[in-house]
Design an enzyme around this catalytic site. Structure first.
Site, short mmCIF file in Angstrom:
data_model
loop_
_atom_site.label_atom_id
_atom_site.label_comp_id
_atom_site.label_asym_id
_atom_site.label_seq_id
_atom_site.Cartn_x
_atom_site.Cartn_y
_atom_site.Cartn_z
N SER A 15 0.82 -1.20 0.00
CA SER A 15 0.00 0.00 0.00
C SER A 15 0.87 1.26 0.00
CB SER A 15 -0.97 -0.06 1.19
OG SER A 15 -1.99 0.90 1.06
N ASP B 112 -10.23 -4.79 -4.28
CA ASP B 112 -9.75 -3.73 -3.38
C ASP B 112 -10.65 -2.50 -3.50
OD1 ASP B 112 -8.28 -1.79 -1.96
OD2 ASP B 112 -6.36 -2.60 -2.62
N HIS C 116 -8.05 -5.25 0.00
CA HIS C 116 -6.82 -4.50 0.32
C HIS C 116 -6.07 -5.31 1.37
CE1 HIS C 116 -4.40 -0.93 -0.02
NE2 HIS C 116 -4.34 -0.81 1.29
#
Length: 237
Positions: A124, A179, A211
């Site tokens: 991320s 996601d 995610h």
């Protein structure tokens, strides 16, 4: 808020089983820690991510105010104005952290590890940070990986690559199609832009993955890491 230098960044280290000849810097996502990322990977794989010859460094981002949390304090590599790909980057905080992480890279080099035996990546926000660090400051590293990550549309990375004419490290990118925090389309757009600017890329999509990290993704990542940072036996073959 002043950031710590690389030499005092808190970190979690997984030592290689054999002789240390390469290093991997793995950056966590927003609000996590180096130890937290290591334990999450261990939970997904049912074992630590380890290598015979590669030291894994999981640094922890120093706490700072984070605008998407209304200024709340969080372990983040940099600030964002909002979590979307169509707003400006908070370049001041990104650049401060690029210097902090450069200190960490320099530590490895001083210990005898060549830059082309150092790999940088993350999950991320950590993946975004790794892309900035490598393609704007350290184009001589072994490779870059970004898991569930994206760059803003007018990223400083794109501007830097427009001026670059050297050999660039390969990018390994993974993203879950489900996601909802960092959209799969943002990652695809990032990958396409980087490819158009001369970066060799690998992009893996994972159906029904949110995610998060997945075992398949980490297994593929491990194989890719070994192609970029082979051990002595692999190099001789």
């Amino acid at each position: 808020m002043a950031a710590a230098s690389g030499s005092v960044l808190q970190r979690c280290i997984v030592s290689p089983a054999g002789r240390h000849s390469a290093s991997l810097i793995f950056l966590h996502g927003s609000g996590d820690s180096g130890q937290g990322l290591r334990m999450w990977i261990k939970q997904v794989l049912n074992q630590d991510l380890t290598f015979q010859h590669i030291k894994i460094i999981y640094p922890t981002a120093p706490p700072r105010s984070y605008t998407p949390m209304k200024g709340g304090i969080s372990n983040v590599w940099f600030d964002r104005f909002k979590i979307t790909n169509d707003c400006p980057e908070h370049l001041e905080s990104i650049d401060v952290m690029c210097q902090v992480l450069t200190d960490l890279i320099d530590e490895e080099v001083k210990s005898g590890i060549k830059k082309n035996r150092i790999l940088i990546g993350g999950f991320s926000m950590g993946g975004c940070m790794a892309i900035h660090l490598a393609y704007r400051n350290h184009q001589d590293v072994a490779g870059v990986f970004a898991l569930s990550s994206f760059l803003n549309k007018a990223s400083a990375v794109y501007q830097a690559l427009q001026k670059s004419n050297g050999v660039l490290p390969e990018l390994f990118q993974c993203h879950g199609t489900a996601d909802e925090l960092v959209l799969h389309s943002w990652a695809e757009e990032t990958n396409s832009m980087l490819k158009s600017l001369g970066v060799t890329t690998k992009f893996h999509s994972f159906p029904n993955v949110y995610h998060e990290l997945s075992k398949t993704e980490l297994d593929i990542l491990k194989l890719w890491i070994l192609t970029k940072l082979p051990g002595e036996m692999e190099k001789q073959k």
